[in-house]
Design a protein around this motif. Structure first.
Motif, short mmCIF file in Angstrom:
data_model
loop_
_atom_site.label_atom_id
_atom_site.label_comp_id
_atom_site.label_asym_id
_atom_site.label_seq_id
_atom_site.Cartn_x
_atom_site.Cartn_y
_atom_site.Cartn_z
N GLY A 36 37.81 -29.37 -22.75
CA GLY A 36 38.03 -28.88 -24.10
C GLY A 36 37.72 -27.41 -24.27
N GLY A 37 37.50 -26.73 -23.15
CA GLY A 37 37.16 -25.32 -23.23
C GLY A 37 35.66 -25.11 -23.35
N PRO A 38 35.20 -23.90 -23.10
CA PRO A 38 33.76 -23.62 -23.11
C PRO A 38 33.18 -23.61 -24.52
N ALA A 39 31.87 -23.72 -24.57
CA ALA A 39 31.12 -23.51 -25.82
C ALA A 39 30.36 -22.20 -25.69
N TYR A 40 29.93 -21.65 -26.82
CA TYR A 40 29.29 -20.35 -26.83
C TYR A 40 27.99 -20.42 -27.61
N VAL A 41 27.02 -19.64 -27.14
CA VAL A 41 25.75 -19.48 -27.85
C VAL A 41 25.59 -18.00 -28.18
N GLU A 42 25.29 -17.70 -29.43
CA GLU A 42 25.06 -16.33 -29.84
C GLU A 42 23.66 -16.21 -30.41
N GLY A 43 23.08 -15.05 -30.26
CA GLY A 43 21.74 -14.84 -30.78
C GLY A 43 21.31 -13.40 -30.66
N GLN A 44 20.03 -13.16 -30.90
CA GLN A 44 19.47 -11.81 -30.88
C GLN A 44 18.11 -11.83 -30.19
N VAL A 45 17.80 -10.70 -29.56
CA VAL A 45 16.43 -10.43 -29.11
C VAL A 45 15.90 -9.36 -30.06
N LYS A 46 14.90 -9.72 -30.83
CA LYS A 46 14.36 -8.83 -31.86
C LYS A 46 13.09 -8.16 -31.35
N LEU A 47 13.04 -6.85 -31.50
CA LEU A 47 11.86 -6.08 -31.08
C LEU A 47 11.47 -5.14 -32.20
N ASN A 48 10.27 -5.32 -32.74
CA ASN A 48 9.72 -4.44 -33.78
C ASN A 48 8.53 -3.70 -33.18
N ILE A 49 8.61 -2.37 -33.16
CA ILE A 49 7.52 -1.55 -32.61
C ILE A 49 7.16 -0.45 -33.61
N THR A 50 5.86 -0.20 -33.74
CA THR A 50 5.38 0.83 -34.67
C THR A 50 5.24 2.18 -34.00
#
Length: 424
Positions: A36-50
């Motif tokens: 049925g074709g591939p599936a996909y996962v989307e997301g983010q790597v969040k980095l907060n630095i002061t």
């Protein structure tokens, strides 16, 4: 000593100016379908630095999927392992210099690195039980430059990697009943005319079917060919409307395991039987079967009464005290090192049309397959597929433009080599 311990532990810690380092995904599970074709996962790597990121060698993103079969074998005095790598790919989200050795600072603020991972439709579903697992992991890591002493790297004084992990659960409802039909033919050789599978249109693209058994023309036993778990019961119908009378139905549910172990921890000094050339136990295949329901018996309360239809909810699992410790309800799965499938044995006693209560009942027995799968929590299109996603293999596992840019991961490698899982 306490002060020294505190000093060393503080050296290992992530700097306080790193307020947040977190890997998140847009969904916790994805749905695969055979062909049925591939599936996909989307997301983010969040980095907060002061403060500007100092002393970091790079930020990595890793997608790792694998199978582990495990077995404690008293014969070999060893813990056997059967690993299969499905994929293991890493890319750099950020590094302090570019290809021309020009500095690429990461200033104070909030940074989001987005990613998109492709999971091909031939991959197995997620699985976790006592004897093994199939697991899909996303890992983001900040690798810190080692501290130096007299110009040499000093690992004990260096920071440990900063890691954020996220497991993605892959659900794979059956998309066709053809493999089940082939298994049924093998189990019922010589009885093909009495047992058959009738395909039905399932919801949300899941294969549907009814397994029908006619021990005699006037009796039909019907049960689902595929069944979603978790659930407690399997609905079964015994139709004796042809004039026969049901006396008793016996039900047995077996779970069959097959494991392939390619390495172990049993070296000669542990007393295990080893291959002297390689000093490890040679490849070992183990096949087992356990009863999820050893014997469930249904007896009609009506007694001898011809022409009835009986609806029975058969418990999938026997009472806890009757279960083997290795018996655990899980979905069907097939990989190189771990296979799980399920077989039902049906035994029926009935009196044919025209018989009396004094006549001895006739008996018949058959074995049929049933496929269990974990039902997804939902079937929205956004989970199953991403609209407009590339299907041609280009930009596979890539990071689209966002606040930061990163190179695309290599195309998906169908690597089934057995290796140990490595820690980042």
């Amino acid at each position: 000593m306490a002060a020294a311990g505190y000093l060393f532990s503080s050296w290992h810690k992530t700097p306080e100016y790193v307020e947040l380092f977190e890997l998140t995904t847009d969904q916790d599970e994805v749905i695969l379908r055979d062909k049925g074709g591939p599936a996909y996962v989307e997301g983010q790597v969040k980095l907060n630095i002061t403060e500007p990121l100092q002393g970091a060698k790079c930020i990595l993103f890793r997608f790792i999927a694998g199978v582990i079969a495990k077995f404690d074998d008293p014969e070999f005095s060893a813990n056997l392992r059967g690993p299969q790598r499905l994929t293991d790919q890493t890319l750099k989200l950020w590094e302090p210099t570019d290809d021309d050795d020009q500095p690429v600072p990461l200033e104070a603020g909030k940074h989001n690195f987005t990613f998109r991972v492709k999971i091909p439709d031939h991959m197995p579903p997620s699985l976790r039980f006592e004897r093994g697992h199939v697991q899909y992991m996303l890992v983001a890591t900040i690798i810190w430059e080692p501290r130096t002493f007299c110009g040499l790297p000093c690992i004990p004084m260096s920071r440990l990697p900063t890691v954020s992990k996220k497991e993605v659960f892959v659900r794979k409802p059956p998309a066709t009943i053809e493999p089940i039909v082939e298994t049924l033919k093998q189990l019922t050789e010589g009885e093909e005319k009495k047992v058959r599978i009738v395909e039905q249109k399932g919801e949300n693209g899941v294969a549907g079917g009814r397994t029908l058994w006619n021990p005699v023309p006037e009796v039909e036993v019907a049960l689902p060919t595929v069944h979603a778990i978790p659930s407690e019961n399997i609905p079964v119908t015994i139709n004796a409307s042809g004039g026969a009378s049901l006396v008793e139905l016996k039900w047995q549910l077996r779970q069959h395991h097959s494991f392939l172990f390619t390495h172990n921890a049993g070296f000669s000094f542990m007393g295990g039987k080893v291959d002297s050339a390689s000093n490890v136990i040679s490849e070992k295949n183990v096949k087992e079967k356990h009863f999820l329901q050893k014997q469930y018996i249904y007896t009609p309360e009506t007694g001898h009464y011809p022409g009835l239809e009986h609806a029975v909810d058969v418990p999938i699992l026997a009472p806890f005290e009757d279960l083997h410790k290795a018996a655990e309800l899980c979905p069907d799965v097939e990989t190189n090192v771990l296979k799980v499938h399920h077989i039902i044995q049906l035994e029926i006693k009935y009196r044919p049309k025209g018989a009396t209560p004094k006549d001895e009942p006739q008996e018949s027995k058959v074995e049929v397959p049933i496929v269990f799968y974990v039902a997804p929590s939902a079937f929205p299109t956004a989970v199953a597929e991403i609209e407009g996603a590339e299907k041609d293999g280009k930009d596979t596992l890539s990071l689209p433009d966002y606040e930061e840019k990163a190179p695309a991961l290599p195309t998906y490698a169908e690597d089934e080599e057995g290796v140990r899982r490595r820690k980042v």
